[in-house]
Design a protein around this motif. Structure first.
Motif, PDB file in Angstrom:
ATOM      1  N   ALA A 199      34.873  35.415  43.066  1.00 25.72           N
ATOM      2  CA  ALA A 199      34.912  35.360  44.522  1.00 25.72           C
ATOM      3  C   ALA A 199      36.359  35.180  44.962  1.00 25.72           C
ATOM      4  N   PRO A 200      36.681  35.615  46.198  1.00 24.63           N
ATOM      5  CA  PRO A 200      38.079  35.564  46.638  1.00 24.63           C
ATOM      6  C   PRO A 200      38.713  34.186  46.533  1.00 24.63           C
ATOM      7  N   GLU A 201      37.919  33.145  46.683  1.00 27.80           N
ATOM      8  CA  GLU A 201      38.523  31.802  46.668  1.00 27.80           C
ATOM      9  C   GLU A 201      38.667  31.247  45.253  1.00 27.80           C
ATOM     10  N   GLU A 202      38.137  31.968  44.271  1.00 24.88           N
ATOM     11  CA  GLU A 202      38.201  31.480  42.895  1.00 24.88           C
ATOM     12  C   GLU A 202      39.414  32.067  42.163  1.00 24.88           C
ATOM     13  N   PRO A 203      39.967  31.289  41.214  1.00 23.73           N
ATOM     14  CA  PRO A 203      41.068  31.847  40.414  1.00 23.73           C
ATOM     15  C   PRO A 203      40.569  32.948  39.488  1.00 23.73           C
ATOM     16  N   TYR A 204      41.481  33.831  39.086  1.00 31.32           N
ATOM     17  CA  TYR A 204      41.140  34.855  38.109  1.00 31.32           C
ATOM     18  C   TYR A 204      40.878  34.191  36.760  1.00 31.32           C
ATOM     19  N   VAL A 205      39.961  34.746  36.013  1.00 32.12           N
ATOM     20  CA  VAL A 205      39.623  34.211  34.698  1.00 32.12           C
ATOM     21  C   VAL A 205      40.714  34.617  33.707  1.00 32.12           C
ATOM     22  N   ILE A 206      41.077  33.672  32.848  1.00 26.66           N
ATOM     23  CA  ILE A 206      41.981  33.997  31.739  1.00 26.66           C
ATOM     24  C   ILE A 206      41.150  33.935  30.475  1.00 26.66           C
ATOM     25  N   ASP A 207      41.163  35.020  29.698  1.00 25.72           N
ATOM     26  CA  ASP A 207      40.258  35.074  28.541  1.00 25.72           C
ATOM     27  C   ASP A 207      40.767  34.186  27.402  1.00 25.72           C
ATOM     28  N   ASP A 208      40.002  34.144  26.305  1.00 24.69           N
ATOM     29  CA  ASP A 208      40.345  33.220  25.217  1.00 24.69           C
ATOM     30  C   ASP A 208      41.618  33.636  24.494  1.00 24.69           C
ATOM     31  N   LYS A 209      42.177  34.801  24.849  1.00 32.93           N
ATOM     32  CA  LYS A 209      43.452  35.216  24.258  1.00 32.93           C
ATOM     33  C   LYS A 209      44.581  35.224  25.294  1.00 32.93           C
ATOM     34  N   GLN A 210      44.399  34.434  26.336  1.00 39.47           N
ATOM     35  CA  GLN A 210      45.439  34.177  27.339  1.00 39.47           C
ATOM     36  C   GLN A 210      45.753  35.369  28.246  1.00 39.47           C
ATOM     37  N   VAL A 211      44.838  36.326  28.298  1.00 45.32           N
ATOM     38  CA  VAL A 211      45.036  37.507  29.140  1.00 45.32           C
ATOM     39  C   VAL A 211      44.194  37.363  30.404  1.00 45.32           C
ATOM     40  N   SER A 212      44.784  37.636  31.571  1.00 50.55           N
ATOM     41  CA  SER A 212      44.028  37.588  32.827  1.00 50.55           C
ATOM     42  C   SER A 212      42.989  38.702  32.852  1.00 50.55           C
ATOM     43  N   ILE A 213      41.808  38.382  33.335  1.00 50.06           N
ATOM     44  CA  ILE A 213      40.803  39.425  33.597  1.00 50.06           C
ATOM     45  C   ILE A 213      40.832  39.658  35.103  1.00 50.06           C
ATOM     46  N   LEU A 214      41.379  40.790  35.497  1.00 52.79           N
ATOM     47  CA  LEU A 214      41.627  41.047  36.923  1.00 52.79           C
ATOM     48  C   LEU A 214      40.710  42.157  37.430  1.00 52.79           C
ATOM     49  N   PRO A 215      40.337  42.080  38.722  1.00 53.19           N
ATOM     50  CA  PRO A 215      39.588  43.201  39.300  1.00 53.19           C
ATOM     51  C   PRO A 215      40.494  44.409  39.522  1.00 53.19           C
ATOM     52  N   ASN A 216      39.896  45.532  39.872  1.00 52.19           N
ATOM     53  CA  ASN A 216      40.641  46.734  40.251  1.00 52.19           C
ATOM     54  C   ASN A 216      40.612  46.866  41.771  1.00 52.19           C
ATOM     55  N   GLY A 218      39.527  48.182  45.101  1.00 54.86           N
ATOM     56  CA  GLY A 218      38.260  48.788  45.466  1.00 54.86           C
ATOM     57  C   GLY A 218      37.066  48.004  44.965  1.00 54.86           C
ATOM     58  N   ASP A 219      37.274  47.093  43.977  1.00 51.50           N
ATOM     59  CA  ASP A 219      36.175  46.228  43.531  1.00 51.50           C
ATOM     60  C   ASP A 219      35.850  45.228  44.645  1.00 51.50           C
ATOM     61  N   SER A 220      34.630  44.658  44.569  1.00 50.02           N
ATOM     62  CA  SER A 220      34.289  43.651  45.580  1.00 50.02           C
ATOM     63  C   SER A 220      35.096  42.369  45.361  1.00 50.02           C
ATOM     64  N   SER A 221      35.513  42.108  44.115  1.00 50.85           N
ATOM     65  CA  SER A 221      36.480  41.030  43.892  1.00 50.85           C
ATOM     66  C   SER A 221      37.841  41.528  44.352  1.00 50.85           C
ATOM     67  N   ILE A 222      38.585  40.654  44.994  1.00 48.12           N
ATOM     68  CA  ILE A 222      39.859  41.077  45.592  1.00 48.12           C
ATOM     69  C   ILE A 222      40.995  40.935  44.580  1.00 48.12           C
ATOM     70  N   LEU A 223      41.783  42.000  44.453  1.00 39.97           N
ATOM     71  CA  LEU A 223      42.948  41.982  43.553  1.00 39.97           C
ATOM     72  C   LEU A 223      44.216  41.714  44.369  1.00 39.97           C
ATOM     73  N   ARG A 224      44.948  40.699  43.948  1.00 40.61           N
ATOM     74  CA  ARG A 224      46.241  40.379  44.606  1.00 40.61           C
ATOM     75  C   ARG A 224      47.339  40.513  43.573  1.00 40.61           C
ATOM     76  N   VAL A 225      48.233  41.451  43.821  1.00 41.67           N
ATOM     77  CA  VAL A 225      49.295  41.762  42.862  1.00 41.67           C
ATOM     78  C   VAL A 225      50.643  41.455  43.494  1.00 41.67           C
ATOM     79  N   THR A 226      51.488  40.776  42.749  1.00 39.81           N
ATOM     80  CA  THR A 226      52.855  40.554  43.210  1.00 39.81           C
ATOM     81  C   THR A 226      53.771  40.355  42.015  1.00 39.81           C
ATOM     82  N   GLY A 227      55.036  40.706  42.190  1.00 43.16           N
ATOM     83  CA  GLY A 227      56.041  40.438  41.167  1.00 43.16           C
ATOM     84  C   GLY A 227      56.634  39.044  41.310  1.00 43.16           C
ATOM     85  N   LEU A 228      56.290  38.382  42.407  1.00 44.04           N
ATOM     86  CA  LEU A 228      56.713  36.995  42.566  1.00 44.04           C
ATOM     87  C   LEU A 228      55.929  36.119  41.595  1.00 44.04           C
ATOM     88  N   VAL A 229      56.482  34.978  41.246  1.00 37.88           N
ATOM     89  CA  VAL A 229      55.680  33.988  40.527  1.00 37.88           C
ATOM     90  C   VAL A 229      54.450  33.714  41.377  1.00 37.88           C
TER      91      VAL A 229
END
Lengths: 376, 262
Positions: A199-216, A218-229
């Protein structure tokens, strides 16, 4: 059904990308990589993908990143000058965890150099080309078959690690024609992106190998991308704790899982007195030199590195510790020899550098080995 | 019969992220609200919209929205948007860029996005200077303006981004200001319903730097300055060449295609 082909390295890369599921290519013509764009301009529309010729290499990698964020496997291909232009956006792709593949058909020299001649001079640029601390994955094929196979691997690793992956060929491999087996997608191991649900208010999941699982996009989960920290919801932040945690994870998610990357390949004995460490097209010269030096009574082995970055430090250290002499032939002034020296504790490391626009030959290696070991 | 719309502008703003980082008197918030209003006018679901920005003050817009957000590197927004839009054409892509972002470092991408007629809405939030870095002049800063890198007045000519984009082949080109806020909402609505490259230049006050350096007064004074300085296109066209140097036009310069969905 797998097909046989007699094709050049560039075409093998393009066909490997499509077999891996790539459906978007953005690029800008440059020697000696242009055939990758040319093949993609024909094949991409046939498989329902896109070919777009951008206004420069900065825009090319940008379009690739944009396409990847919609869930499409995307790539570009270039050579030194274009790879230099891409560096800032490569940093963004690492920071924002954008899977993509960048093929660099290395050409000779600094600046414009010699556009049609081979070199391995961009190896350190792959590692440290973009600003800020980071980790990268770089693969180097030695044959046209490996151009196909390692391009497939590059796409798999890009998705597994959610990171850009570099495939480093050179002008000679790019234009070399060899017989290869072109496998169909069904005959290949293909890694696809994990779907994300949050859900938009929830943090993105980080898998057991430290990789973010991010939406794409157009998905109903919202993707927020930035080069900022950014925080775990993708919002920008200048919090010291968030900055250090993010940087550390982006490095660890690659460097802590090196065992999942292509491992060094041995030719000859794995405990040689004379150890030759090579990569890319130079492995072919190293193997030929090995045969001839064995015939002269030396105990020789070649350790070929399909993965240049992260550097296989511990494997190289182990191999060096068992050898009496270590030789690193490469078509630059010692970019990987430097890493080998850092890994080798006691065994002397001799660089064999060819930087005259020609390919490094078996004779170049044999001459240096003979001189060092005192063989007439 | 009550058929209230499903989405209001509030559905596109991330209120939990407020207050924003923009200075008081800055117009970037007004532009963002106008985008939200036009998205609600078009009743676009937030998850089918990508707001793509560059770097600089306007580049922070994506931190305050509920839609998908993309913030790339400085100047490259339209190049990233090309990949997004080609790969997923059903998405609505709104690019919010600054005058330096889009006019200087990103000028090449602007030309080619217009030439390709990339189907995105491109907003140039023109505050007449580089605000985030301390008020340096941009290509869109008027001649003779005082900025932190032109203390004696800007020596270079001003760049007319609308004329450039028209020449490059954009489908729609328009200009207005944040003072003329209803016109901005209408233009955005038209742009969202137009297939092809649509560019809206929005003049917006930067009282912190441009206004202060050029003695244009506080926020409200700068709004009055925009009202006086920016005149309707028809009126502007009647001026002599000499008089034109003193004014900006506002209105629609190009509109080549009929609305796609109306």
């Amino acid at each position: 059904m797998a097909q046989e082909g007699f094709i050049q390295g560039n075409e093998a890369c393009a066909r490997g990308a499509i077999a891996a599921g790539a459906r978007f290519f953005a690029g800008y013509p440059i020697s000696p990589a242009s055939e990758i764009a040319e093949v993609c301009s024909e094949l991409m529309p046939q498989v329902g993908g896109h070919y777009v010729q951008m206004e420069d290499e900065i825009a090319s990698i940008a379009a690739v990143i944009g396409a990847s964020l919609t869930g499409t496997k995307a790539f570009t291909a270039t050579s030194g000058p274009g790879f230099s232009l891409m560096q800032e956006n490569i940093g963004l792709a690492i920071m924002a965890e954008v899977p993509c593949v960048i093929i660099n058909a290395q050409r000779f020299g600094l600046s414009t150099g010699v556009a049609t001649k081979p070199a391995q001079g961009d190896v350190m640029q792959a590692r440290w080309g973009t600003h800020g601390d980071h980790a990268v994955i770089t693969l180097a094929p030695t044959t046209v078959q490996e151009c196909f196979d390692l391009t497939v691997t590059a796409f798999n690793l890009a998705e597994r690690f959610r990171s850009p992956v570099f495939l480093f060929t050179d002008a000679a491999t790019a234009h070399l024609r060899e017989k290869i087996i072109i496998k169909e997608p069904g005959e290949l191991e293909i890694i696809n992106r994990k779907p994300a649900y949050n859900a938009p208010e929830e943090p993105y999941v980080i898998d057991d190998k430290q990789v973010s699982i991010l939406p794409n996009y157009g998905d109903s989960s919202i993707l927020r991308v930035t080069g900022l920290v950014h925080d775990s919801r993708g919002f920008s932040s200048s919090d010291p704790e968030i900055a250090t945690t993010l940087t550390r994870r982006l490095i660890a998610k690659i460097e802590d899982y090196q065992n999942e990357l292509p491992q060094p390949v041995w030719y000859g004995t794995t405990r040689p007195q004379v150890l030759i460490i090579s990569y890319g097209i130079v492995t072919r010269a190293a193997r030929a030199a090995m045969e001839r030096l064995i015939a002269r009574g030396l105990e020789v082995g070649v350790m070929s590195l399909p993965t240049l970055w992260p550097f296989p430090q511990s494997e190289v250290a182990r191999a060096c510790s068992r050898a009496r002499w270590v030789f690193v032939p490469e078509m630059n002034y010692g970019q990987i020899a430097r890493e080998v020296r850092a890994a080798s504790r006691a065994t002397p490391v001799f660089g064999i550098y060819r930087t005259d626009t020609n390919i490094l030959t078996p004779n170049d290696i044999i001459a240096e080995v003979k001189k060092v070991v005192g063989l007439k | 019969m009550n058929c209230s719309p499903r989405y209001t502008y509030k559905d596109y703003i991330a209120f939990d992220r407020l207050p924003h980082l923009w200075c008081s008197g800055c117009g970037h918030g007004l532009i963002l609200k106008s985008v939200a209003l036009s998205l609600s006018d078009a009743q676009l679901p937030p998850d089918q919209v990508v707001i793509a920005t560059g770097i600089g003050c306007s580049g922070r817009s994506g931190d305050y929205v509920t839609t998908h957000k993309f913030q790339g590197t400085h100047g490259r927004t339209l190049a990233f948007a090309t990949g997004i839009k080609l790969s997923k054409p059903e998405l609505t892509v709104v690019c919010i860029m600054g005058d330096g972002d889009c006019g200087a470092i990103g000028g090449n991408h602007l030309l080619h996005a217009a030439r390709r007629d990339l189907d995105v809405v491109a907003i140039v939030s023109n505050n007449l200077n580089y605000g985030m870095t301390g008020g340096q002049f941009s290509p869109l800063t008027p001649e003779n303006s005082i900025t932190s890198t032109s203390r004696g007045g800007k020596q270079e000519k001003n760049m007319d981004i609308c004329e450039i984009v028209r020449a490059a082949g954009a489908t729609m080109v328009a200009r207005t200001t944040v003072y003329h806020i209803t016109q901005l909402r209408k233009m955005l609505h038209t742009a969202l319903n137009t297939k092809g490259f649509t560019l809206i230049e929005v003049l917006t006050p930067c009282p912190t730097y441009y206004g202060r350096y050029n003695k244009l007064g506080a926020a409200a004074d700068m709004m009055k300055w925009l009202r006086k300085k920016v005149i309707p296109l028809k009126q502007y066209n009647k001026l002599s060449a000499e008089e034109k140097r003193e004014y900006y036009w506002r209105g629609t310069l190009v509109k080549n295609e009929v609305s796609a969905s109306e």
